[in-house]
Design a protein around this motif. Structure first.
Motif, PDB file in Angstrom:
ATOM      1  N   GLY A  43       4.115   4.301  -6.928  1.00 32.87           N
ATOM      2  CA  GLY A  43       4.704   3.611  -7.895  1.00 32.87           C
ATOM      3  C   GLY A  43       4.019   2.365  -8.537  1.00 32.87           C
ATOM      4  O   GLY A  43       2.646   2.062  -8.056  1.00 32.87           O
ATOM      5  N   ALA A  44       4.418   1.854  -9.454  1.00 36.06           N
ATOM      6  CA  ALA A  44       3.754   0.580 -10.201  1.00 36.06           C
ATOM      7  C   ALA A  44       3.286  -0.473  -9.221  1.00 36.06           C
ATOM      8  O   ALA A  44       2.254  -1.147  -9.477  1.00 36.06           O
ATOM      9  CB  ALA A  44       4.639   0.174 -11.300  1.00 36.06           C
ATOM     10  N   THR A  45       4.206  -0.932  -8.525  1.00 32.71           N
ATOM     11  CA  THR A  45       4.375  -2.232  -7.783  1.00 32.71           C
ATOM     12  C   THR A  45       2.830  -1.955  -6.763  1.00 32.71           C
ATOM     13  O   THR A  45       1.930  -2.706  -6.577  1.00 32.71           O
ATOM     14  CB  THR A  45       5.355  -2.229  -6.859  1.00 32.71           C
ATOM     15  OG1 THR A  45       6.645  -2.046  -7.419  1.00 32.71           O
ATOM     16  CG2 THR A  45       5.429  -4.147  -6.249  1.00 32.71           C
ATOM     17  N   ALA A  46       2.872  -0.696  -6.150  1.00 25.81           N
ATOM     18  CA  ALA A  46       1.720  -0.477  -5.303  1.00 25.81           C
ATOM     19  C   ALA A  46       0.607  -0.239  -5.786  1.00 25.81           C
ATOM     20  O   ALA A  46      -0.610  -0.896  -5.306  1.00 25.81           O
ATOM     21  CB  ALA A  46       2.024   0.885  -4.491  1.00 25.81           C
ATOM     22  N   ALA A  47       0.521   0.199  -7.085  1.00 25.15           N
ATOM     23  CA  ALA A  47      -0.824   0.269  -8.024  1.00 25.15           C
ATOM     24  C   ALA A  47      -1.261  -1.341  -8.247  1.00 25.15           C
ATOM     25  O   ALA A  47      -2.614  -1.482  -8.182  1.00 25.15           O
ATOM     26  CB  ALA A  47      -0.325   0.798  -9.279  1.00 25.15           C
ATOM     27  N   ILE A  48      -0.271  -2.153  -8.465  1.00 29.79           N
ATOM     28  CA  ILE A  48      -0.747  -3.728  -8.738  1.00 29.79           C
ATOM     29  C   ILE A  48      -1.219  -4.187  -7.750  1.00 29.79           C
ATOM     30  O   ILE A  48      -2.382  -4.877  -7.712  1.00 29.79           O
ATOM     31  CB  ILE A  48       0.538  -4.441  -9.229  1.00 29.79           C
ATOM     32  CG1 ILE A  48       1.006  -3.790 -10.724  1.00 29.79           C
ATOM     33  CG2 ILE A  48       0.148  -6.072  -9.566  1.00 29.79           C
ATOM     34  CD1 ILE A  48       2.256  -4.472 -11.133  1.00 29.79           C
ATOM     35  N   MET A  49      -0.498  -3.818  -6.462  1.00 27.83           N
ATOM     36  CA  MET A  49      -1.094  -4.349  -4.944  1.00 27.83           C
ATOM     37  C   MET A  49      -2.658  -3.942  -4.952  1.00 27.83           C
ATOM     38  O   MET A  49      -3.486  -4.638  -4.404  1.00 27.83           O
ATOM     39  CB  MET A  49      -0.339  -3.921  -3.962  1.00 27.83           C
ATOM     40  CG  MET A  49       0.987  -4.707  -4.176  1.00 27.83           C
ATOM     41  SD  MET A  49       1.049  -6.349  -3.327  1.00 27.83           S
ATOM     42  CE  MET A  49       0.856  -7.136  -4.909  1.00 27.83           C
ATOM     43  N   SER A  50      -2.541  -2.427  -5.270  1.00 26.18           N
ATOM     44  CA  SER A  50      -4.147  -1.905  -4.916  1.00 26.18           C
ATOM     45  C   SER A  50      -5.058  -2.555  -5.795  1.00 26.18           C
ATOM     46  O   SER A  50      -6.174  -2.843  -5.422  1.00 26.18           O
ATOM     47  CB  SER A  50      -4.025  -0.375  -4.995  1.00 26.18           C
ATOM     48  OG  SER A  50      -5.102   0.065  -4.728  1.00 26.18           O
ATOM     49  N   LEU A  51      -4.760  -2.680  -7.235  1.00 26.34           N
ATOM     50  CA  LEU A  51      -5.714  -3.324  -8.156  1.00 26.34           C
ATOM     51  C   LEU A  51      -5.987  -4.631  -7.590  1.00 26.34           C
ATOM     52  O   LEU A  51      -7.348  -4.945  -7.575  1.00 26.34           O
ATOM     53  CB  LEU A  51      -4.759  -3.266  -9.588  1.00 26.34           C
ATOM     54  CG  LEU A  51      -5.704  -3.844 -10.707  1.00 26.34           C
ATOM     55  CD1 LEU A  51      -6.982  -2.743 -10.919  1.00 26.34           C
ATOM     56  CD2 LEU A  51      -4.839  -3.889 -12.028  1.00 26.34           C
ATOM     57  N   SER A  52      -5.090  -5.719  -7.295  1.00 20.76           N
ATOM     58  CA  SER A  52      -5.665  -6.970  -7.027  1.00 20.76           C
ATOM     59  C   SER A  52      -6.459  -7.063  -5.952  1.00 20.76           C
ATOM     60  O   SER A  52      -7.603  -7.840  -5.856  1.00 20.76           O
ATOM     61  CB  SER A  52      -4.062  -7.897  -6.754  1.00 20.76           C
ATOM     62  OG  SER A  52      -3.287  -7.194  -5.953  1.00 20.76           O
ATOM     63  N   GLY A  53      -6.007  -6.244  -5.111  1.00 20.93           N
ATOM     64  CA  GLY A  53      -6.818  -6.519  -3.722  1.00 20.93           C
ATOM     65  C   GLY A  53      -8.108  -5.748  -3.842  1.00 20.93           C
ATOM     66  O   GLY A  53      -9.189  -6.076  -3.325  1.00 20.93           O
ATOM     67  N   GLY A  54      -8.053  -4.674  -4.349  1.00 20.99           N
ATOM     68  CA  GLY A  54      -9.237  -3.486  -4.619  1.00 20.99           C
ATOM     69  C   GLY A  54     -10.380  -4.458  -5.367  1.00 20.99           C
ATOM     70  O   GLY A  54     -11.624  -4.411  -4.948  1.00 20.99           O
ATOM     71  N   VAL A  55     -10.073  -4.844  -6.527  1.00 24.10           N
ATOM     72  CA  VAL A  55     -11.037  -5.465  -7.334  1.00 24.10           C
ATOM     73  C   VAL A  55     -11.645  -6.486  -6.697  1.00 24.10           C
ATOM     74  O   VAL A  55     -13.045  -6.637  -6.685  1.00 24.10           O
ATOM     75  CB  VAL A  55     -10.144  -5.847  -8.763  1.00 24.10           C
ATOM     76  CG1 VAL A  55     -11.235  -6.609  -9.551  1.00 24.10           C
ATOM     77  CG2 VAL A  55     -10.049  -4.541  -9.491  1.00 24.10           C
ATOM     78  N   ILE A  56     -11.030  -7.589  -6.432  1.00 21.25           N
ATOM     79  CA  ILE A  56     -11.580  -8.565  -5.455  1.00 21.25           C
ATOM     80  C   ILE A  56     -12.267  -8.229  -4.525  1.00 21.25           C
ATOM     81  O   ILE A  56     -13.541  -8.719  -4.228  1.00 21.25           O
ATOM     82  CB  ILE A  56     -10.533  -9.831  -5.350  1.00 21.25           C
ATOM     83  CG1 ILE A  56      -9.714 -10.263  -6.361  1.00 21.25           C
ATOM     84  CG2 ILE A  56     -11.191 -10.901  -4.500  1.00 21.25           C
ATOM     85  CD1 ILE A  56      -8.734 -11.255  -5.896  1.00 21.25           C
ATOM     86  N   SER A  57     -11.950  -7.251  -3.561  1.00 25.68           N
ATOM     87  CA  SER A  57     -12.871  -7.236  -2.606  1.00 25.68           C
ATOM     88  C   SER A  57     -14.149  -6.264  -2.862  1.00 25.68           C
ATOM     89  O   SER A  57     -15.065  -6.742  -2.377  1.00 25.68           O
ATOM     90  CB  SER A  57     -11.875  -6.550  -1.467  1.00 25.68           C
ATOM     91  OG  SER A  57     -11.953  -4.829  -1.462  1.00 25.68           O
ATOM     92  N   ALA A  58     -13.768  -5.459  -3.606  1.00 26.14           N
ATOM     93  CA  ALA A  58     -15.009  -4.574  -4.186  1.00 26.14           C
ATOM     94  C   ALA A  58     -15.956  -5.580  -4.630  1.00 26.14           C
ATOM     95  O   ALA A  58     -17.391  -5.496  -4.296  1.00 26.14           O
ATOM     96  CB  ALA A  58     -14.730  -3.485  -5.117  1.00 26.14           C
ATOM     97  N   PHE A  59     -15.885  -6.493  -5.696  1.00 28.73           N
ATOM     98  CA  PHE A  59     -16.369  -7.340  -6.395  1.00 28.73           C
ATOM     99  C   PHE A  59     -17.460  -8.222  -5.154  1.00 28.73           C
ATOM    100  O   PHE A  59     -18.446  -8.311  -5.270  1.00 28.73           O
ATOM    101  CB  PHE A  59     -15.750  -8.226  -7.238  1.00 28.73           C
ATOM    102  CG  PHE A  59     -16.181  -9.346  -7.917  1.00 28.73           C
ATOM    103  CD1 PHE A  59     -16.459 -10.688  -7.759  1.00 28.73           C
ATOM    104  CD2 PHE A  59     -17.303  -8.816  -9.087  1.00 28.73           C
ATOM    105  CE1 PHE A  59     -17.062 -11.475  -8.628  1.00 28.73           C
ATOM    106  CE2 PHE A  59     -18.138  -9.603  -9.828  1.00 28.73           C
ATOM    107  CZ  PHE A  59     -17.836 -10.875  -9.484  1.00 28.73           C
ATOM    108  N   VAL A  60     -16.501  -8.887  -4.309  1.00 24.05           N
ATOM    109  CA  VAL A  60     -17.269  -9.710  -3.351  1.00 24.05           C
ATOM    110  C   VAL A  60     -18.034  -8.959  -2.337  1.00 24.05           C
ATOM    111  O   VAL A  60     -19.109  -9.333  -2.033  1.00 24.05           O
ATOM    112  CB  VAL A  60     -16.125 -10.315  -2.428  1.00 24.05           C
ATOM    113  CG1 VAL A  60     -16.748 -11.014  -1.394  1.00 24.05           C
ATOM    114  CG2 VAL A  60     -15.303 -11.414  -3.312  1.00 24.05           C
TER     115      VAL A  60
END
Lengths: 121, 333, 175
Positions: C76-93
């Motif tokens: 669902g959408a909520t899980a996607a937002i969670m994955s996006l916010s966490g994933g982008v920052i951690s991948a970037f760092v």
């Protein structure tokens, strides 16, 4: 590349230390445990869990629908219409700081106030 | 070299996490509630098999009531004693010994034979103000001096006098719970509440709040930080009724037959023995602050007195263990 | 040149597939009583770490977005937002740490930092969605869990990444 460098160890302990401090501070405040139901950022209801005569059920008109139960000493999500149901799986909240969240519904259930061991009367 | 390092670290981490996991399995916490002795009994247990222990503790309280203390049961020791006027039972005798002693030490301000009187006021069903003559008649049928102990044999010398554990039963339950916990080494920490009489057992400190009279939301007027002990409270707000603007509460003066009227709203006693904490709470309430503090000291108990002006009086030892809530002032006696 | 692009695309696609497979398996893990609910071992971070070293930023982003898409489709959408916010920052760092700060941290350190950023990013998003700061109560448990999973993933990465890199280098050189 090495697995553990000195800076890694320092980082790990620093994080654990911070976590410990936050936990200690949040556990300090004393008071009767009160369950707060927050919907969409605003407090919907605060229920005192010490002097509650019988079960109280709150059916929240959120999308998806969530149902919260408050009884003596604990509060919890009894059901929710979201796909993950992490809120329900969190189980019973009993002491200060215990929190359960249903993000899709925008509901936060948290216990504030400290935990008395008992009240004499 | 590198491989060995990786494997050892992985093994250590796995072992550590397994240890954490299993320790969580063991040191569980359970809380159970039941109704017994005409009141609410709650117990919180921390330790191995806490669920089982909590259940057994509640059973102990229920058995204590039905087998020994209930004066409404024909089969309980108390019921038999009140009916036959004599009974030989080491437990019952053991309960009565300290109560008789306290009655003497308090000059009769504590009396466990007041049931004809309290039944007259009938606080628990349909409270009413009895007539003077009714009170005088009921008083004739009270008096702890009519209860005689001879070893394990208890005898009531006056036919109309009966024993009532209403003001000590909760404390006795605390002692029984403590006995049980001391035998079970798996129990790490216990907090039990028998109708507001509290038992704290285990290492570390406990926080016990004193309930604010008339507060529906579980508010407290003070918090006590204590090591393991028994805490009991006698409060005029527990059972009372109002008529013509006056408040009549259930803590009766054994000499006059009327509710104790000394401005006190509650007394809280802290000490080792459960039965004494309960009985002393009543005795000190009836005795008032000065005499009550002296009485508590004789038994090595600490006391908290709250009057109707929201002043909290404490015996000196509690000075560093108490925090009063807003609106209350603290005085050390 | 062409071969290199084809190779990289194929490698990226493989990473994406692995991420999805790992995500699927992690969803099957039952809730442990003492763990914060919704907490996952985060093995996909190992994939991200490898991608950071073997591929350029664009490809790493592709892997992260695949993870997000998978979450959206399955949970669902909520899980996607969670994955996006966490994933982008951690991948970037983690990308920065692995590419630019190579001598500053060991693999465990990178992994722990990645896990921390992932959790903190998710926490921030959650606080925003639920419009309250009370979520902060989760912090201590999340921090501890991030360290734990970070260390475990770091150890696994330490065992799995070097041979993978060697294989990758061999392939890359076979122009």
């Amino acid at each position: 590349m090495k697995i553990f460098k000195k800076s890694d160890i320092i980082l790990i302990f620093a994080v654990l230390f911070v976590a410990g401090i936050i936990f200690a501070i949040s556990s300090l405040e004393k008071g009767p445990p009160v369950a707060h139901i927050i919907v969409g950022g605003e407090e919907y209801k605060a229920v005192n869990l010490v002097d509650i005569p019988e079960k109280q059920v709150f059916i929240l008109e959120t999308h998806p629908e969530t149902i919260i139960v408050c009884e003596k000493g604990c509060a919890y999500f009894s059901s929710a219409g979201c796909p993950d149901k992490i809120c329900v799986k969190t189980g019973r909240l009993t002491k200060k700081g215990d929190t359960a969240v249903c993000l899709p519904a925008g509901v936060v259930l948290t216990i504030e106030g400290g935990e008395y061991d008992a009240v004499t009367y | 070299m590198k491989k060995k390092y990786i494997i050892t670290t992985a093994l250590i981490t796995t072992v550590l996490s397994l240890c954490v996991f299993f320790s969580f399995l063991d040191s569980s916490q359970s809380e159970k509630t039941t109704v017994s002795m005409d009141t609410v009994v709650t117990v919180k247990v921390k330790g191995k098999n806490s669920d089982e222990a909590a259940g057994e503790i509640l059973d102990i309280v229920k058995t204590l009531d039905s087998k020994y203390l209930s004066r409404f049961s024909e089969k309980s020791m108390t019921g038999i004693l009140n009916r036959e006027k004599t009974v030989t039972d080491s437990e019952l005798a053991g309960f009565l010994l300290p109560l008789i002693s306290l009655s003497e030490k308090s000059n009769g301000r504590f009396d466990f034979t007041l049931s004809p009187l309290s039944d007259l006021w009938s606080f628990t069903s349909d409270p009413r103000i009895p007539k003077d003559s009714e009170i005088k008649a009921a008083l004739q049928n009270t008096g702890y001096k009519n209860v005689v102990l001879n070893g394990d044999t208890v005898t009531i010398t006056d036919e109309n006098v009966s024993v009532d554990f209403g003001s000590a039963g909760k404390g006795i339950a605390l002692d029984k719970i403590r006995e049980y916990c001391d035998k079970k080494s798996s129990i790490k920490r216990v907090v039990a509440s028998v109708g507001g009489s509290i038992l704290c057992r285990g290492k570390g400190t406990f926080t016990v709040g004193i309930k604010k009279p008339g507060s529906p939301g579980g508010e407290i007027l003070a918090a006590l930080t204590l090591k393991e002990c028994c805490v009991s409270t006698s409060g005029s707000y527990e059972r009372f009724f109002e008529e013509d603007g006056r408040i009549y509460h259930h803590i009766l003066d054994p000499k006059t037959g009327y509710p104790v009227d000394n401005g006190l709203v509650s007394t809280t006693l802290v000490g080792e023995s459960g039965i004494l904490s309960d009985a002393l709470a009543t005795a000190c309430f009836a005795a008032g602050i000065e005499k009550g503090a002296a009485l508590a000291a004789e038994y090595n108990f600490d006391a908290v007195f709250v009057d109707n002006q929201n002043t909290v009086y404490i015996t000196p030892n509690l000075r560093n263990s108490i925090t009063v809530s807003d609106g209350y002032s603290l005085v050390v006696v | 040149m062409k071969k290199n692009l084809v190779y990289k695309t194929a490698l990226c696609a493989m990473m994406c597939a692995l991420t999805v497979a790992i995500g699927f398996l992690e969803n099957l893990i039952p809730e442990m009583p003492f763990l914060p609910p919704g907490a996952k071992p985060g093995f996909s971070n190992i994939i991200i770490m490898f991608a950071c070293e073997a591929l350029s930023g664009a490809y790493v982003a592709a892997v992260v977005l695949t993870k997000v898409l998978f979450a959206f489709v399955t949970r669902g959408a909520t899980a996607a937002i969670m994955s996006l916010s966490g994933g982008v920052i951690s991948a970037f760092v983690m990308f920065l740490l692995l590419r630019k700060g190579k001598n500053k941290a060991g693999i465990a350190g990178v992994s722990v930092t990645g896990a921390l950023c992932h959790n903190l990013g998710q926490l921030a998003a959650a606080a925003f969605i639920s419009a309250t700061l009370k979520i902060v109560y989760y912090l201590p448990a999340l921090l501890v869990f991030a360290v734990l999973t970070g260390v475990v993933n770091g150890i696994i990465a330490g065992a799995v990444l070097p041979p993978l890199k060697r294989i990758n280098n061999t392939f890359e050189q076979e122009e």
